[in-house]
Enzyme design. Sequence first.
Site, PDB file in Angstrom:
ATOM      1  N   ASP A 110     -10.314 -18.173  20.377  1.00 19.21           N
ATOM      2  CA  ASP A 110      -9.219 -17.257  20.028  1.00 19.21           C
ATOM      3  C   ASP A 110      -8.099 -17.340  21.065  1.00 19.21           C
ATOM      4  OD1 ASP A 110     -10.794 -16.497  17.922  1.00 19.21           O
ATOM      5  OD2 ASP A 110     -11.108 -14.432  18.590  1.00 19.21           O
TER       6      ASP A 110
ATOM      7  N   HIS B 207     -16.593 -17.017  23.441  1.00 21.91           N
ATOM      8  CA  HIS B 207     -16.416 -15.723  24.123  1.00 21.91           C
ATOM      9  C   HIS B 207     -17.292 -14.671  23.463  1.00 21.91           C
ATOM     10  CE1 HIS B 207     -13.601 -15.453  20.774  1.00 21.91           C
ATOM     11  NE2 HIS B 207     -13.327 -14.184  21.037  1.00 21.91           N
TER      12      HIS B 207
ATOM     13  N   HIS C 108     -16.893 -11.757  21.867  1.00 28.07           N
ATOM     14  CA  HIS C 108     -16.598 -10.913  20.698  1.00 28.07           C
ATOM     15  C   HIS C 108     -17.628 -11.110  19.575  1.00 28.07           C
ATOM     16  CE1 HIS C 108     -12.090 -10.182  21.761  1.00 28.07           C
ATOM     17  NE2 HIS C 108     -12.893  -9.328  22.358  1.00 28.07           N
TER      18      HIS C 108
ATOM     19  N   HIS D 185      -7.172 -13.652  26.029  1.00 23.21           N
ATOM     20  CA  HIS D 185      -7.733 -12.870  24.915  1.00 23.21           C
ATOM     21  C   HIS D 185      -8.952 -12.097  25.434  1.00 23.21           C
ATOM     22  CE1 HIS D 185      -8.989 -12.070  20.774  1.00 23.21           C
ATOM     23  NE2 HIS D 185     -10.181 -12.546  21.051  1.00 23.21           N
TER      24      HIS D 185
ATOM     25  N   HIS E 219      -9.743 -18.702  13.661  1.00 19.67           N
ATOM     26  CA  HIS E 219      -9.330 -17.794  12.584  1.00 19.67           C
ATOM     27  C   HIS E 219      -8.239 -18.405  11.712  1.00 19.67           C
ATOM     28  CE1 HIS E 219     -11.370 -14.065  13.968  1.00 19.67           C
ATOM     29  NE2 HIS E 219     -11.229 -14.609  15.160  1.00 19.67           N
TER      30      HIS E 219
ATOM     31  N   ASP F 122     -17.526 -11.255  16.388  1.00 23.95           N
ATOM     32  CA  ASP F 122     -17.316 -12.225  15.300  1.00 23.95           C
ATOM     33  C   ASP F 122     -17.630 -13.663  15.750  1.00 23.95           C
ATOM     34  OD1 ASP F 122     -14.809 -11.766  16.798  1.00 23.95           O
ATOM     35  OD2 ASP F 122     -13.908 -13.203  15.416  1.00 23.95           O
ATOM     36  N   HIS F 123     -17.960 -13.831  17.038  1.00 19.91           N
ATOM     37  CA  HIS F 123     -18.342 -15.157  17.560  1.00 19.91           C
ATOM     38  C   HIS F 123     -19.801 -15.194  18.034  1.00 19.91           C
ATOM     39  CE1 HIS F 123     -14.044 -16.489  17.683  1.00 19.91           C
ATOM     40  NE2 HIS F 123     -13.908 -15.170  17.639  1.00 19.91           N
TER      41      HIS F 123
HETATM   42 FE    FE Z   1     -12.361 -13.949  16.938  1.00 16.47          FE
HETATM   43 ZN    ZN Z   2     -12.021 -12.818  19.817  1.00 18.12          ZN
END
Ligand code: FE
Ligand code: ZN
Length: 254
Positions: free
Chosen positions: A134, A57, A59, A115, A172, A61-62
């Site tokens: 996530d 996805h 975001h 999410h 995570h 952090d990905h």
């Molecule tokens: Fe994440």
């Molecule tokens: Zn995420």
Amino acid sequence: MSELEFHQFPYLSDNYGVLVHSPATGETACVDAGDADAAMAALAAKSWNLTHIFVTHHHADHTAGLMDLKRSTNSTVIGPAVESRPIEGLDQRVNDGDSFAFGGVHVQVLHTPGHTLDMMNYYIPSQGVLFAGDTLFTMGCGKLFEGDAETMWESLNKIMRLPGETVVYCSHEYTLENAEFAIKVDPDNEDLKQRIKKAKALRADNQPTVPSTLAEELATNPFLRASDANIKRGLALTDDSDLATFTELRIQRG
Ligand code: FE
Ligand code: ZN
């Protein structure tokens, strides 16, 4: 039938990336690319050459390391056909029910919005492995940033229909926080108590609690147990449908 090798590595404060390697074809995929340096270090440690990136996805952090990783490895980037925010660098867009060849096996795509709306999970039936992004966490589930509870509940139900022995890699290390909530809403669950003990011991030793199996999640993850009579009784909702129970759990978790 090719057998794949998996190598999980931590990055940022609590993220996990996974390298997926096929000795048969020499191909290697990285699931998400939040940190190009961490992925390159993991590749170097295994002496594997990156050929593919599977994006779950949008975001940061990905995806923050995606273009760097793509440029330095010339990898093919596979990611969501559903767009919530544009992801730069996608070569191939995939959606629910799609399957593609990688490393001598088939990878199936599950769209699991909730999410985010663009969330794709990658399932490799021949290896019994799911990359859940996530969506599903150990003893928890993703926060609802873009979808509503009903959307997430349907997504989790898709995952719940996979075989119990499926190995679930989530993105995570949220396990101990999740455990604190899980035991509050499911206090008499013996499997959960045992699992929390094990998870605490692993974290005290700085070991990951990820991956887990779907069977473990079904037994201990309150978000997959919205049909459980004890959890329903504890919440004492007037509407105690599974969806209403899940919705209340998600609200209480914050
Ligand atoms: Fe994440
Ligand atoms: Zn995420």
